[in-house]
Design an enzyme around this catalytic site. Structure first.
Site, PDB file in Angstrom:
ATOM      1  N   GLY A  12      31.229 -72.444  -4.813  1.00  0.00           N
ATOM      2  CA  GLY A  12      30.356 -73.276  -4.000  1.00  0.00           C
ATOM      3  C   GLY A  12      31.073 -74.507  -3.492  1.00  0.00           C
ATOM      4  CD  GLU A  27      38.134 -69.254  -6.777  1.00  0.00           C
ATOM      5  OE1 GLU A  27      38.481 -69.878  -5.742  1.00  0.00           O
ATOM      6  OE2 GLU A  27      38.929 -68.593  -7.455  1.00  0.00           O
ATOM      7  CB  CYS A  55      35.444 -71.051   0.557  1.00  0.00           C
ATOM      8  SG  CYS A  55      36.022 -69.511  -0.193  1.00  0.00           S
TER       9      CYS A  55
END
Length: 493
Positions: free
Chosen positions: A199, A221, A255
């Site tokens: 997140g 992560e 991401c």
């Protein structure tokens, strides 16, 4: 994307659930490699047999194109789970450790890799399938019991997995918690043997603080602003297509998405023109209504992204339109490029996490490197160049979790390399055995046989000169001179 709400886990049930898993782990249920292999195959079977339902759920939650779901998420989990099943016997095999010290040669020295215990996985909404099941299969391979906290922002997927998982996996070892802030707060009050979170940095700080109370190890992560450095001597047309592909996936809600581009002024017009050409080729009628382009997850995130476009002082040179989905919600946004962005622009305040690509002008590659160095370490640094000197500069003078030359996004397909962040972009490594290692701990094993006792007798008092000579031998080791050859920076490239 109709409004939908999956049933949340009762708060009072969460501690009981954790206790049941602790009892299962203590019983040794998940320890045998055969159990892990069977569960990994079941996980792959669940994805294969329900791939259409999974694609439908993600279409409802994110309007994800079917090909993205089946290739990037479902297919990847099937492949990696089956690979892990094949490797479990090797990964779990005790390792005989050869010692260098002569008087320890007869000792039995081994290394075991044991599961950490009952672990918590907190999954995000942007890639809800792969980012929940990827750490899950790693924890299964390691022999852990798992609580999987799914995102309430992707409710159709959460509801589907809540129904499917107990049909395929052993509920004594693997359970799901659904809910929002109250549920995850309750989960974080409990002690876990490892927490895996995917997140953003703000929530990661909350999770880290909760984990610190129990000294719980973490994998974070995260993301951040992953830059693209463009060498003007590179193939600008190819670079533009590959950068746009990275920004296009899941409408930039990933991401590893290229967040912004650093490019010298002389190369910028050709690069932007190539972005525009690729966009027209891929979306002849624009991306706003295209079935090949995902939606923004909800109106809240859409409003945030629209706000960035409203506040930017840059010039929109591609895209820029927003629109509604079939239910009249403002969740559609075009793939957008903004030129003339400066470092203090609204688009540079934080991770964009959407289909907006800012272009920043730099003097040269050296200035681009300095720009990156002056900011938090990104999850991924992308650079387009065919010049080994430029590659060397980027490698040796920047810090990032991952370094990718001449493409975007595709490095995720290389399962043989570890993936993860550094600093603000997180910590911990995953993929293949790195994922297994996350949920395992290395347990040293030493067995010192009775017959070597005469060689150890000097350790007992009263100490004499012989004991002093033997036990202080390391203090008299010869230290080499400082004259060395080789070992310069060129050895690192």
């Amino acid at each position: 994307m109709a409004s939908f709400h999956t049933e949340y886990t009762p708060l009072e049930a969460i501690p009981k659930l954790r206790t049941e898993l602790r009892d299962s782990f203590a019983s040794g249920l998940t320890l045998p490699p055969a159990f892990r292999i069977q569960q990994l195959r079941q996980l792959a079977r669940m994805c294969q047999e329900n791939k259409d339902l999974m694609a439908d759920a993600l279409a409802e939650d994110l309007a994800k194109p079917r090909i993205e779901v089946l290739s990037v998420e479902v297919g990847a989990i099937i492949h990696r789970a089956l690979h892990a099943a094949e490797q479990v016997p090797e990964w779990t095999r005790p390792e005989k450790i050869e010692v260098d010290t002569p008087w320890q040669k007869e000792w039995d020295t081994r290394l075991y890799r044991f599961p950490k215990g009952v672990v918590l996985i907190i999954a995000p909404w942007n890639y809800p399938l792969i980012l929940s099941l990827q750490p899950l299969f790693a924890a299964i391979a390691a022999g852990c019991c798992v609580v999987l906290k799914l995102s309430e922002v992707a409710p159709h997927y959460a509801s589907l997995l809540t129904r499917l998982l107990p049909q395929y996996l052993d509920s004594r070892a693997y359970r799901i918690v659904n809910g929002g802030v109250p549920e995850v707060t309750k989960v974080l009050e409990l002690q876990w043997d490892h927490i895996f979170y995917t997140g953003n940095g703000a929530i990661a700080r909350i999770i880290s603080a909760a984990a610190a109370k129990h000294l719980t190890p973490l994998t974070l992560e995260l993301g951040g602003k992953s830059p693209v450095i463009v060498d003007p001597a590179s193939d600008l047309t190819l670079a533009a297509r590959r950068v746009l592909y990275g920004k296009f996936n899941n409408a930039g809600q990933i991401c590893v998405c290229p967040d912004y581009v650093l490019i010298p002024a002389a190369a910028k017009p050709k690069f932007i023109a190539a972005l525009q050409d690729a966009y027209k080729e891929w979306f002849p009628n624009g991306s706003l209504e295209s079935a090949d382009f995902a939606s923004i997850v909800n109106p809240t995130h859409h409003a945030r992204l629209k706000g960035l476009l409203d506040r930017t002082k840059g010039r929109i040179v591609m895209g820029g339109r927003v629109g509604e989905d079939k239910n009249g919600r403002m969740v559609r946004m075009e793939l957008t490029v903004v030129d003339g962005v400066r470092e203090d622009d609204a688009l540079m305040e934080g991770e964009i996490f959407g289909p907006i690509l800012p272009i920043l002008e730099v003097r040269d590659v050296d200035e681009a490197i300095e720009f990156v160095r002056a900011r938090p370490h990104p999850l991924v640094l992308h650079a387009f160049t065919q010049d080994d000197d430029v590659r060397r500069k980027v490698l040796l003078h920047t810090t990032s979790g991952n370094l990718v030359f001449n493409d975007t996004f595709m490095h995720l397909a290389v399962s043989e390399l570890p993936f993860g962040g550094v600093g603000e972009s997180g910590y911990g490594r995953q993929f293949n055995k790195w994922s297994f290692d996350l949920f395992s701990y290395e347990r040293s094993y030493v067995d010192i046989p009775p017959h070597v006792e005469p060689g150890l007798s000097h350790r007992y008092p009263p100490y004499d000169e012989r004991a002093m000579t033997i036990m202080t031998a390391a203090t008299r080791m010869k230290i080499p001179t400082d004259e060395v050859s080789g070992g310069g920076l060129e050895e690192l490239f």
